[in-house]
Motif scaffolding. Structure first.
Motif, PDB file in Angstrom:
ATOM      1  N   SER A 118      21.794 -11.075  -0.730  1.00 34.54           N
ATOM      2  CA  SER A 118      22.771 -10.348  -1.638  1.00 34.54           C
ATOM      3  C   SER A 118      23.920 -11.135  -1.936  1.00 34.54           C
ATOM      4  N   ASP A 126      25.690  -1.880  -5.111  1.00 34.41           N
ATOM      5  CA  ASP A 126      25.039  -0.804  -4.727  1.00 34.41           C
ATOM      6  C   ASP A 126      24.215  -0.853  -3.826  1.00 34.41           C
ATOM      7  N   ASN A 127      23.252  -1.968  -4.063  1.00 33.96           N
ATOM      8  CA  ASN A 127      22.202  -2.200  -3.420  1.00 33.96           C
ATOM      9  C   ASN A 127      22.593  -2.601  -1.719  1.00 33.96           C
ATOM     10  N   ASP A 172      27.373  -5.219 -10.139  1.00 32.46           N
ATOM     11  CA  ASP A 172      27.647  -3.740  -9.402  1.00 32.46           C
ATOM     12  C   ASP A 172      26.247  -3.441  -8.961  1.00 32.46           C
ATOM     13  N   GLY A 173      25.033  -3.593  -9.609  1.00 33.28           N
ATOM     14  CA  GLY A 173      23.949  -3.336  -8.916  1.00 33.28           C
ATOM     15  C   GLY A 173      23.692  -4.039  -7.640  1.00 33.28           C
ATOM     16  N   LEU A 231      34.577  -4.131  -5.547  1.00 29.03           N
ATOM     17  CA  LEU A 231      33.672  -3.119  -5.849  1.00 29.03           C
ATOM     18  C   LEU A 231      33.378  -2.642  -4.408  1.00 29.03           C
ATOM     19  N   PHE A 254      25.324  -1.272  -0.635  1.00 33.13           N
ATOM     20  CA  PHE A 254      25.642   0.014   0.049  1.00 33.13           C
ATOM     21  C   PHE A 254      24.658   0.905   0.771  1.00 33.13           C
ATOM     22  N   HIS A 255      23.568   0.939  -0.265  1.00 35.36           N
ATOM     23  CA  HIS A 255      22.357   1.596   0.111  1.00 35.36           C
ATOM     24  C   HIS A 255      21.719   0.911   1.409  1.00 35.36           C
ATOM     25  N   ARG A 261      32.842   4.515  -0.520  1.00 36.10           N
ATOM     26  CA  ARG A 261      31.546   4.624  -1.102  1.00 36.10           C
ATOM     27  C   ARG A 261      30.506   4.968  -0.160  1.00 36.10           C
TER      28      ARG A 261
END
Length: 120
Positions: free
Chosen positions: A13, A39-40, A35-36, A88, A42-43, A93
């Protein structure tokens, strides 16, 4: 504090964000892609590191900020992309039921440090 260096997904990442930052030097808008990636991350952390995702997030955020600060000052879009990616990353989150007491304290101290240092 834990590090993301031993996690292949987080290393990939980070490399992806560095690659996207490089594209900004050629005028490419990568904001949605960055941003994607975040988000990945965080997931991934909420799924694979449920015990203490905040410590990994703080290490990842610190890594992005350090790389941005070390980049040449003439590479403004590159530096901005890395700083924006770090911004971000917010502890809010991560779902509250996943946070541990220790990581919450770490996040609180880190946020206070950022405010004292003049960072949002």
């Amino acid at each position: 504090m834990k590090t993301y260096a031993n996690d292949p997904f987080l290393k990939d990442s980070l490399n992806e964000i560095l690659g996207l930052a490089t594209l900004t030097l050629y005028g490419v808008n990568v904001q949605l892609a960055v941003d994607g990636v975040i988000d990945n991350v965080f997931h991934h952390l909420s799924k694979d590191k449920p015990r203490d995702p905040d410590a990994f997030l703080l290490a990842f955020k610190h890594g992005l900020t350090t790389l941005a600060d070390r980049a040449d000052e003439s590479m403004t879009s590159y530096r901005k992309t890395l700083h924006d990616a770090a911004l971000l990353i917010r502890m809010t989150r991560i779902p509250p039921h996943i946070k541990s007491v220790d990581s919450t304290k770490i996040a609180s101290m880190f946020q206070k440090f950022q405010l004292k240092a003049g960072h949002p």
